[in-house]
Each structure stands twice: as C-alpha cells, then as structure tokens.
Design a protein around this motif. Sequence first.
Motif, short mmCIF file in Angstrom:
data_model
loop_
_atom_site.label_atom_id
_atom_site.label_comp_id
_atom_site.label_asym_id
_atom_site.label_seq_id
_atom_site.Cartn_x
_atom_site.Cartn_y
_atom_site.Cartn_z
N UNK A 134 0.78 -1.27 0.03
CA UNK A 134 -0.16 0.02 -0.13
C UNK A 134 0.99 1.38 -0.16
N UNK A 135 0.55 2.24 -0.59
CA UNK A 135 0.83 3.67 -0.36
C UNK A 135 0.70 3.99 1.13
N UNK A 136 1.73 4.75 1.37
CA UNK A 136 1.63 5.66 2.92
C UNK A 136 1.68 7.12 2.75
N UNK A 137 0.99 7.82 2.92
CA UNK A 137 1.19 9.28 2.38
C UNK A 137 0.74 9.97 3.92
N UNK A 138 1.72 11.28 4.18
CA UNK A 138 1.63 11.78 5.61
C UNK A 138 1.76 13.34 5.09
N UNK A 139 0.91 14.08 5.98
CA UNK A 139 1.01 15.43 6.29
C UNK A 139 1.19 15.98 7.67
N UNK A 140 1.93 16.98 7.84
CA UNK A 140 2.18 17.28 9.22
C UNK A 140 1.76 18.76 9.30
N UNK A 141 0.98 18.89 10.35
CA UNK A 141 0.20 20.27 10.68
C UNK A 141 0.99 20.76 11.89
N UNK A 142 1.77 21.89 11.92
CA UNK A 142 2.39 22.30 12.85
C UNK A 142 1.58 23.53 13.56
N UNK A 143 1.65 23.28 15.02
CA UNK A 143 0.88 23.96 15.96
C UNK A 143 1.42 24.56 17.06
N UNK A 144 1.31 25.69 17.42
CA UNK A 144 2.11 26.51 18.39
C UNK A 144 0.96 27.19 19.27
N UNK A 145 1.58 27.51 20.34
CA UNK A 145 0.61 28.40 21.14
C UNK A 145 -0.62 27.53 22.02
N UNK A 146 -0.57 26.44 21.86
CA UNK A 146 -1.60 25.65 22.61
C UNK A 146 -0.92 24.44 23.14
N UNK A 147 -1.30 24.04 24.66
CA UNK A 147 -0.90 22.70 25.24
C UNK A 147 -1.59 21.79 24.59
N UNK A 148 -0.44 20.72 24.65
CA UNK A 148 -0.96 19.35 23.83
C UNK A 148 -2.41 18.75 24.36
#
Length: 416
Positions: free
Chosen positions: A177-191
Amino acid sequence: MEKAVLITIGDEILSGNTVDTNSNFIATELKNIGVQVSQIFTISDEIETIKKTLKEAFKIGDLIITTGGLGPTRDDKTKKALAEFFNDEIALDEVTFEHLRSYMEKRGRLEILERNREQAFVPTKSTVFQNNFGTAPCMMMEQDGKLCFSLPGVPYEVKPLIKDQIVSYLKEKYSLNYITTRIISVVGIPESILADTIENWELSLPENLALSYLPIGTRVKLRLTATGENEAYLKQQLEEEIQKLLPLIKDNVIATTEDKIEKILGELLIERKLTISTAESCTGGELAKMITSNSGSSKYFLGGIIPYATEKKIEILKVKKETVEEFTVVSEQVAQEMAKGCQILFDTNISLSTTGVAGPGKGEDGKDIGTVFYSIRMNDKEHSSKLYMPHLERSDFMNFVSQKILQDLVGILINE
C-alpha cells in the motif's frame, strides 16, 4: 507483508557507547512503503542469543532485518548464527569476493584484500546484496515465505543498502500500500487542550487515516497518515481533512506542509526575500546549524558568529561595556545589543541572538543554569524573550532554545 522486526546486534549498543540510529532510519523507510515495525530487539553478539531472537522475530513479523555483528574475522558470530538457524553452511561466494576485490582496488587497499577475504564467505542459501560502501555484504535468507536481511552495522553502509536495494526489492516483490503523510505544525496551545479541541474531528477520521501527536519544543506536530492503494486519492483525502481541521485551530497553525521548523522558516524567508544572520553565545552555533541544514539556505542566510567570550561581544558586536556592567552579560539588554550588532555586521533584514547559561556550571555572572535571553531583530524592531530550563542537559538546552527561537520568528513573520 505487513509487519517487520528489527534486530540490532552489538555489545557497543547495549553498553551505551554507540547510539542505534539504524533502527530509526529503517523503521521510517519501511513505514513509507506500508510496512510497520512491530518490535525492535537489541542483543549481544552471541550465537545462541542471535538464534533465540531470530526464532522470536519470525513468530512476530513477516520481515526481519538485522544490523551489526558482521566483521572480517573468523569469529564472526552473526554469520555462524544465521547458518545454524537456517540449517545451512558458510562458503566462499566468488561474486562477492570479486566485488570485494573491486571495492579494495578502487580505494587503493588491495594489500588488505586477503585479510578481508572472510567477508566474502556467506551462507550458501542466502541471496547477496552487494555493499558499495563497505566490505560486509547484505545477506537475505527465507523461511516459510518470510524474509530475513542481515546488514552490517555502520550507518553510512546501512542507509544505501536499505534505500537503494532492499526497499526497491520489497516494493517489486510485494504489492504494498501507499502511505502518505501530512504534518500540521501547531503552536501556542498545550497538547492536552489541543487534543480536547480537535477530539470530535479526530474521532470522525476515516478508518484508513491515523493521527499522531508529536511534541517538539513548544510546538506540537500533528502527523496525519493515510494508507491505501491509490496515492492521488490519499493526498486528496488528507487535504480534505486538514481543511476541516483548520477552522478549529487556525490561529495556532503555522504550517500544513513542511515538517521541520527550519524548512518552514526557509520558505517564508525566500517568499518574502528576507535575509538572516545569527549571533550565538549559549547555543554555540546550533541556530546557524539548523538554518543551514535546509537546502537553499544560501539564498537567505548570510552568516553567523559565536562571540562566546564577553570581550568578543564587545569587540565584534559592539555591545556596550556599560550595558554588561549594569545588567550582566546574560541579560535582555545584552541580547538586544548583540542582535543589533549582528544585523549591522552582516547587513541582514533579520538577526537572532542568544546569551545564557547552558551548564553544567553557573555563568560567569552568577546566573543560574538554564537561563537564556534571546532577541529577534527584524529591521528596526526588537522581539526579546527569556527562558529558564534548568532541567535540560547542555545539548538538549541548545536544541530546545534554537527550536523555540525559529518557531517564534515564524510566528512573527506569519502575523506581520
């Protein structure tokens, strides 16, 4: 083929003298072709231990990859363990020996060919993948349709064997299978608050999508991964889900494409035709290292300086002696004057400066370990901050501070 098991062989790993970077690299490459690593073993170079671990690995995974334990001497236990485990014998492989001869000849080392002759002895049932960057070949053995690859342990030999030969072999042999990834970078908010905020969105994700939270410094990277047979459809799926996510946290998102903060920054600087320079004390060049690790950074990074000694801050960056005497060298005021001096020295739009105490001892002015002041100067505007992280070791401190500064700069550029 769905599951893999990695086995790292070597007492140097167990003792802590050598860091196992191979497993991280291999797991990432396998993930990219749809193979999940289920378990990683780190074991000593003993025949019975290797055989016992191989037996366990074959119960768990369809693919086993071992690294380390292959050497030019007759006491190479890994090869013996492989032969015993697969009920095989070891013999000279002429093709491998000729490859070894060619390798030695190209490097002007034919005088040690015989000393390395043992590297060309392999289990007779194995398929050999020749090593173009070292003397130990990669050997592939098969049992009940499952594969075992045995590689040398040197990272610069492991990487091309995996990327150029093993991954392509697996892709050709199996329908993956193909595996595709995107990253969303988030700041200013605790996990934890972030997780609560996007909970409903996360719970409604399609079954073939998975979300991971990856904290780095004070940033959280949301890694959204899609798995399936159609790569174009997966990319469309990811984009659609990200567009659903953005309204929930749009004020905290700094990027939805790039992963590393230095790459995010690089794109912004190129887009806006801005130049940058660094003046580092307590970070010891980590900022410049991060910025220049990005391909194309010569378009915007003009230079950096590490004026570690106080007198060099005064001499080169024109920090006022009176400022140091009044506020001490680890202070907001000195950080600001360092940034201004750096901006003038390199003639850049933006300059970054750091002054602090990385440890393990206190600073020359008595400031506590983990104290740092940094300044981001854009044209004639100054953005200064203080951090206090006494719990971090020296190298972690330098990296954390540098990550935070670049993250802050990205935020400033986005919100201009």
